[in-house]
Design an enzyme around this catalytic site. Sequence first.
Site, short mmCIF file in Angstrom:
data_model
loop_
_atom_site.label_atom_id
_atom_site.label_comp_id
_atom_site.label_asym_id
_atom_site.label_seq_id
_atom_site.Cartn_x
_atom_site.Cartn_y
_atom_site.Cartn_z
N SER C 52 0.86 -1.18 0.00
CA SER C 52 0.00 0.00 0.00
C SER C 52 0.90 1.23 0.00
O SER C 52 1.89 1.28 0.73
CB SER C 52 -0.94 -0.01 1.20
OG SER C 52 -1.93 0.98 1.03
N GLU C 53 0.57 2.21 -0.83
CA GLU C 53 1.47 3.33 -1.10
C GLU C 53 1.83 4.13 0.14
O GLU C 53 2.86 4.79 0.20
CB GLU C 53 0.86 4.26 -2.14
CG GLU C 53 -0.37 5.02 -1.64
CD GLU C 53 -1.18 5.65 -2.77
OE1 GLU C 53 -1.08 5.17 -3.91
OE2 GLU C 53 -1.91 6.61 -2.49
#
Lengths: 222, 222, 222, 222
Positions: C52-53
């Site tokens: 997840s960024e």
Amino acid sequence: MIDKIVPSAAEAVADIRDGATVMIGGFGTAGMPNALIDALIAQGARDLVVVNNNAGNGDTGLAALLKEKRVRKILCSFPRQVDSQHFDALYRAGEIELELVPQGNLAERIRAAGAGIGGFFTPTGYGTQLAEGKETRVIDGRHYVLEYPIHADFALIRADRGDRWGNLTYRKTARNFGPIMAMAARCAIAEVREVVELGALDPEAVVTPGIFVKRVVPVGSA
Amino acid sequence: MIDKIVPSAAEAVADIRDGATVMIGGFGTAGMPNALIDALIAQGARDLVVVNNNAGNGDTGLAALLKEKRVRKILCSFPRQVDSQHFDALYRAGEIELELVPQGNLAERIRAAGAGIGGFFTPTGYGTQLAEGKETRVIDGRHYVLEYPIHADFALIRADRGDRWGNLTYRKTARNFGPIMAMAARCAIAEVREVVELGALDPEAVVTPGIFVKRVVPVGSA
Amino acid sequence: MNTTAYQRMTRDQMAARVARDIPEGAYVNLGIGLPTLVANHLPADREIIIHSENGVLGAGPAPEKHLTDPDLMNAGKQPITLLKGGSFFHHADSFAMMRGGHLDYCVLGAFQVAVNGDLANWHTGGPDAIPAVGGAMDLAIGAKSVFVMMEHLTREGESKIVKACTYPLTGMGCVNRIYTDLAVIDVTAEGLAVVDCVPGLSLEELARLTGVPLRAMLETRD
Amino acid sequence: MNTTAYQRMTRDQMAARVARDIPEGAYVNLGIGLPTLVANHLPADREIIIHSENGVLGAGPAPEKHLTDPDLMNAGKQPITLLKGGSFFHHADSFAMMRGGHLDYCVLGAFQVAVNGDLANWHTGGPDAIPAVGGAMDLAIGAKSVFVMMEHLTREGESKIVKACTYPLTGMGCVNRIYTDLAVIDVTAEGLAVVDCVPGLSLEELARLTGVPLRAMLETRD
């Protein structure tokens, strides 16, 4: 004795002047330094340039700072959210300037400022509206856009634990922009859940070494 | 089940081909992946391009690889040392190519490769022999040199603990180039003191996330 | 519209179809919205690592509501858990994973995909629309394979697969494969190739709905 | 040479003189060789944080021999200890601290310093010399104040302070202050200014030995 601990958020943000560029950590609400933002709202500085991934959620924190019309310009990657009504209204009224930056370019430009890099070629955004007018170059057959560092006068971040030398650890995904914003600002101010004795943080697990941090404010749990 | 653990160093380096670019971690002897280097010596690949901060110490490790005339070119910042006799002899005989890179540019070029940056402007080296012939630019009144990333086929590094997903921690100043070399290589191979169960490493204190690591070789204490 | 004897896939069927193509050991980023559903369909017998960024690898399913942690969110600001072997890191490192080509797959939603792989998914370009890009441009150029997941047709019945994007681009020539509620289509140097489509839908009918040249995958395999 | 009534400072006296100028709370990098001695003379009542390029802040004095840890070294590969509050980091972060302007002071040895602040300290340029630069170029351009520490004269009695460097440069116009065994001299926009010198040595005699224009500091203070 070095002592970067500042007892109150109000004291910690007292010297933020009108027109200052202020980086604010957080991705959505995780890692948002609410105590420091509230103190900045109370302190009164205006005409600010703010760097944050978003443009405020709900009615508190950064959204409240925007609502007070204290922000002249915002650099962010994702202003539009279900609860970004204060930004939305200002933007539609032409009362705030927006520099929209792809999130990875935002992070890398912040890091570049902290690392003394004058500019860098990134593949992100090439051929899109967000690279219009920017210098481009083909390197080893790939297209790149030249991007410049984003420096700041202040960084307001939230960390988990800190010591009097300014060493910081973070908590889970609240880490996000904190470490790189601390590097990029002339004066990084961290609110922390807990101040610990010097030596209590594992030197292998310090995420932000104190060299990047000027002030540490204990505020307890968010 | 993901399992990046490889039981022997010999197996881990078996596919390094002649002509490969190989990054080797370590600053002096701290963080030098001796077991992997010994396995590479035994494996026989030649005509290698090596990236390391130094050019070997004494008669073992990287120095032994050089002595065997298996390295065509070395990129490093500090080849000359009291015990760099094998490099010195090859260099004076014209039998090895040297690209001398200021240490911070070396680190940043390695990081740039791992981070997908096509090039960057650095102030380091401007106006010196090591920037001769390189593109320069004035940005905000400061002089910069354009430097390019250093990519590698393999990185051989030494870490402290690793798990089957390839997550790594390091020990003290043996960390040095390990984390960035792991990012910059197509295939990063880490020798570790100890393999631990998945979940045993504190997720806040993982220094190299497993995404950057292909193989983990338990070798015990150095 | 739907007069012939085929059924469009539900959103969950689409997600399951995408999940089928993601192999054991893959590092995957799932975009906001429809792609997030893919996580629910990954086979339990495969270890797949979700990035997840906002700085996490090894993102796990949503926790029970009372265990929600505001410091542990995904890029869509939804609560997640962390799997054993997961790790946290800051934003510059997180986007280095994308931009540096370390992610195997990303799955993105889209407004339009062009026959040459151009992607438009961040902005309708409407005069009153507030633009927001987030990490989309970084993912589009960063992952080794870029999967798009979208309904085949707009509500008005127009194909989202187009000769050339009319919406502002997210990335140029970056899409590798398109998953719609009607078909799975590869973007190749020779144009779009249909991998499979829903039962009862002929290639001719699919091509008519899509409005651009399509060919069957097998015909072009060498 | 030494016919007048002054005594050159010893290496330890020089180190003590440098140490006197480093204030509480400073972040300092001490170069290899002579500058390393400065650590022994830092006043015990000041907290000063030593940075070593190989990834450590808070480097402490050498350990007793039997406590030497091969993974805990300084840039000169000498064993060190870690103070409470110290931390470890990788090479790209370590040089970001330099290049990004986060260090307050560095102290470097030198072959030559020119009146304009040019520094030559990495390479004699001799045809048989093996070049090695290490972190010198990064430190030269990175620290807020760059101190040079060297003997005033070569063994042959020639001044190391020169009109223009004849050895290859480390950095252009980067030196702020020069500490020699005869004097402390500031590099200013108006030329070299003598801060103090050893008892019994007149400014005239110092200028004669140095061979470039010198003036007393006080005369030019405004």
